[in-house]
Design an enzyme around this catalytic site. Structure first.
Site, short mmCIF file in Angstrom:
data_model
loop_
_atom_site.label_atom_id
_atom_site.label_comp_id
_atom_site.label_asym_id
_atom_site.label_seq_id
_atom_site.Cartn_x
_atom_site.Cartn_y
_atom_site.Cartn_z
N GLY A 1 2.93 13.74 0.56
CA GLY A 1 2.29 14.69 1.47
C GLY A 1 2.61 15.13 2.69
O GLY A 1 2.09 15.98 3.42
N TYR B 1 7.26 25.16 7.33
CA TYR B 1 8.09 26.37 6.72
C TYR B 1 8.05 27.58 7.62
O TYR B 1 9.04 28.19 7.81
CB TYR B 1 7.45 26.54 5.38
CG TYR B 1 7.86 25.59 4.15
CD1 TYR B 1 9.19 25.48 3.81
CD2 TYR B 1 6.89 24.85 3.80
CE1 TYR B 1 9.50 24.54 2.74
CE2 TYR B 1 7.15 24.02 2.82
CZ TYR B 1 8.25 23.57 2.46
OH TYR B 1 8.70 22.77 1.44
N ALA C 1 4.44 16.90 5.36
CA ALA C 1 4.38 18.19 5.00
C ALA C 1 5.91 18.60 5.76
O ALA C 1 6.32 18.15 6.83
CB ALA C 1 3.32 19.19 5.69
N LEU D 1 0.85 -1.18 -0.11
CA LEU D 1 -0.04 -0.06 -0.01
C LEU D 1 0.92 1.15 -0.16
O LEU D 1 1.67 1.57 0.96
CB LEU D 1 -0.97 0.03 1.24
CG LEU D 1 -1.60 1.27 1.19
CD1 LEU D 1 -2.68 1.34 0.06
CD2 LEU D 1 -2.59 1.34 2.67
N GLY E 1 1.68 7.46 -1.20
CA GLY E 1 2.01 8.71 -1.92
C GLY E 1 2.74 9.72 -0.88
O GLY E 1 3.36 9.30 0.15
N CYS F 1 15.46 41.61 -14.78
CA CYS F 1 14.86 42.73 -14.89
C CYS F 1 13.35 42.78 -14.85
O CYS F 1 12.69 43.65 -15.21
CB CYS F 1 15.24 43.16 -16.40
SG CYS F 1 14.63 42.11 -17.64
#
EC number: 4.1.1.19
Length: 693
Positions: free
Chosen positions: A325, A330, A327, A320, A323, A536
């Site tokens: 994610g 910050y 965290a 399984l 994924g 610029c």
């Protein structure tokens, strides 16, 4: 001007007529004494609180007693480096700023922590299987980093995730771990799938994750052609949606993955061809930087039920994959704000293990090997981007001129406003000053006000705003119409950096990164600043900074100090009657952006042809540290080659033009030689500025 005024003007580097070199030795001594007294009022703890370093930096970053940022690459295990001293040492090796410093020990510590958290959760809940993490190569494809991930992950059989064919080639060649997992995500063609299946012959476990129904037939055909049974996974579109910036990429309309009817269709296809036992993995991804643990728990609960259902349908389920994610905090607030998270790594592991165990026990299914693709949480901390400040643009701070009765009426009115400002009428005076300035521009455009008179108007206008700003500093309440005043009065610090190259998420999606000075942290930062880069483009700036409550638009920094050393670079002179001034001869002032090790280093672009920056890999050893690798940043020749310019052709074009100019006596031989020397030297140089004091 009295001595205290001299101190204020010179310490903020905005004196319009005098540099520090013009101050007498006696005055300089007295200035230093006063600065020393002011310095005592500011403590290291004040800087820690201001920049939130203990929130986002623990356990790797802190501030030492001399006001320098320190790095503890092994976290709580001991050993630290003074970041300012490290930068100075690197510069002595002729490696210029901006530069990325990668701390290999931090990368190793992140991998160790992640595996330790899952091991602890597995033991706590008596989970009857193991954890096998993978690093998503897309987070940072740089070879030294990926090789180190493989090396540090080897004891844990840490694998790699590939989201494209080039990343698959990296993963197959780099992963030398026995039975190492390679999760094959992204769009796939026949060659991608065949290459992945053949990698089984090299002792690896490539799992081809079906993300679109059309890929199933390609897998079946490749399996028959090669006579190798594949290991297959399915990516599911969960109904649980992520949160924050990537929430829109999840749910029923996600870019990748199969809905439930499509999953049943894939199961039937595999079953009809006799390879349903190849289906061994369920994968989901609900977005990057999931700041709330409740969203993660909801997703795990749903995915766990789908997993056990697939097992009951006859699939040979073993893995399984939850994924990405996981965290990164910050801003150090430990909240569900999108730049933070309201959980730690151990909470994350506990909830995954507990939810999966419960679902499997209810259906009497053997729990799966757990996989996570935690790229951001693994790679962010190991990289520190250090850059210097080149110059400053500020509003004038000199006293405005005295206006006599015979001068223009608008000058008299504005001068009277300036003189009358106090804590009782400052709000009214603010609007009066704006009105008089707008009127002055109007009558100037019609020719009824001279340019010298307009200059006086602007000096008076900024004088009014300065007085009002001083009143607001001691005020508990700031009226709504004056909330933007501090931003209007802010300084602009010009940094030796391209935001588009080194901090693209800051520009593209307003991602927040901790930014702070790496020295002088025992001094009070009295300037309120916006950072402007070398490009610029007007978007080439950083004006969003971390704050405990929300986001602040200005960063507190120290006044730049004019250098007393000689330099080959002359100050950029202030235009007469300008409201801003830039001086380039400063003592080095170093800033750093932290937690940028995931995505930023690989997603940068070549805006204005500012290329990759210098990269230094640091590893702790018993004597202090060792520089393991130096990856030089792009030269101008290299970035010009990216856009199909040949440096030899360019030099030849310049040579021909100088010869023609010599023939026409437009240039001297000495000038032509200097032009060619400078041109050729520039081609072999770093694309960033090198202002050495």
């Amino acid at each position: 001007m009295d001595l205290h005024s001299t101190i204020n003007e010179n310490s903020s580097q905005i004196s319009n007529n005098t540099l520090l070199t013009n101050i007498s030795q006696t005055d300089q001594t007295e200035i230093n004494d006063i600065k020393s007294e002011q310095k005592k009022l500011w403590r290291i703890e004040d800087s820690e609180k201001l920049y939130k370093i203990l929130g986002w930096g623990h356990p790797y970053f802190s501030i030492n007693s001399v006001g320098h940022v320190t790095v503890s690459p092994k976290g709580d295990l001991g050993g630290s480096l003074d970041l300012y001293e490290l930068v100075e040492s690197i510069k002595q090796r002729n490696i210029g700023l901006p530069l990325i410093i990668r701390f290999s020990d931090i990368l190793e510590d992140r991998i160790e922590r992640l595996n330790a958290c899952f091991s602890k959760a597995i033991a706590r809940y008596k989970y009857k299987n193991i954890y096998r993490g993978v690093f998503p190569v897309k987070c940072n494809q740089n070879s030294h980093l990926v090789e180190e991930v493989v090396k540090f992950g080897k004891p844990h059989k840490f694998g790699l995730e590939a989201g494209s064919k080039p990343e698959l080639l990296i993963a197959i060649a780099t992963l030398n771990t026995t039975d190492g997992l390679i999760i094959c995500n992204g769009y796939k063609d026949r060659e991608y799938i065949e290459t992945a299946i053949l990698a089984q012959r090299l002792g690896k476990i490539p799992i081809i994750v079906i993300e679109q129904v059309e890929e199933v037939q390609l897998v079946i055909e490749a399996s028959r052609k090669l006579n190798i049974k594949p290991v297959v996974g399915i990516r599911v579109k969960l109904s649980t949606k992520g949160m924050g910036r990537w929430a829109g990429t999840t749910g029923d309309r996600a870019k990748f993955g199969l809905n439930i009817p499509e999953i049943i269709k894939v199961v039937n296809q595999l079953k009809s061809t006799g390879i349903l036992d190849s289906l061994q993995l369920l994968h989901f991804h609900i977005g990057s930087q999931i700041s709330s643990i409740s969203v993660i728990k909801d997703a795990i609960r749903e995915a766990s039920q789908i997993y056990v259902e697939l097992a009951q349908l006859g699939a040979n389920m073993k893995y399984l994959d939850v994924g990405g994610g996981l965290a990164v905090d910050y801003d150090g607030s430990k909240s569900n704000f999108y730049a933070s998270k309201n959980y730690d790594m151990q909470n994350y592991a506990n909830d995954i293990v507990a939810e999966v165990k419960e679902a499997c026990e209810e259906k009497n299914i053997l729990p799966p090997i757990l996989i996570s693709e935690s790229g951001r949480a693994v790679a962010s901390h190991q990289s520190v981007l250090v850059f210097d400040v080149l110059g400053v643009s500020q509003i004038p701070k000199e006293e405005p001129p005295v206006i006599g009765k015979g001068e223009h009426l608008i000058l008299q009115n504005l001068y009277e406003t300036y003189q009358s400002i106090n804590k009782d009428n400052y709000q009214e005076a603010y609007h009066d000053a704006i009105q008089f300035k707008e009127e002055s521009i109007s009558i100037f455009n019609f020719g009824y006000l001279s340019i010298s008179e307009r200059a006086k108007v602007e000096q008076l206008y900024w004088g009014c705003l300065r007085k009002i700003q001083e009143i607001l500093k001691s005020s508990e309440y700031i009226p709504n119409d004056l909330e933007e005043l501090e931003k209007v009065m802010a300084s602009i610090y010009y940094i030796n950096l391209s935001v588009f190259q080194s901090a693209p998420d800051s520009w593209a999606i307003n991602q927040l990164f901790p930014i702070m000075p790496i020295h002088r942290l025992d001094e009070e930062p009295t300037e309120r600043v916006i950072l402007a880069d070398l490009t610029c483009d007007s978007d080439g700036k950083i004006d969003r900074f971390i704050d405990l409550r929300d986001i602040k638009s200005l960063l507190e920094l120290h006044p730049l100090q004019v250098s007393n050393k000689s330099s080959q670079y002359s100050p950029i002179q202030k235009l007469e009657n300008s409201t801003t001034e830039i001086i380039s001869v400063f003592e080095p002032y170093y800033l750093a952006m932290f937690l940028g090790g995931a995505y930023q280093e690989i997603m940068g672009n070549l805006h204005n042809l500012f290329g990759d920056v210098n990269v230094v890999h640091i590893k702790l050893n018993p004597s202090g540290y060792k520089i393991e690798h130096v990856v030089k940043g792009d030269t101008m020749t290299e970035v010009l080659n990216y856009v199909q310019y040949n440096s030899d052709d360019l030099v030849e074009n310049i040579r021909c033009q100088t010869e023609q100019a010599l023939q026409e006596e437009k240039i001297t031989l000495k000038e032509s030689r200097m032009l060619l020397q400078n041109y050729e030297s520039s081609l072999s140089s770093y694309t960033y500025l090198s202002l050495s004091n």
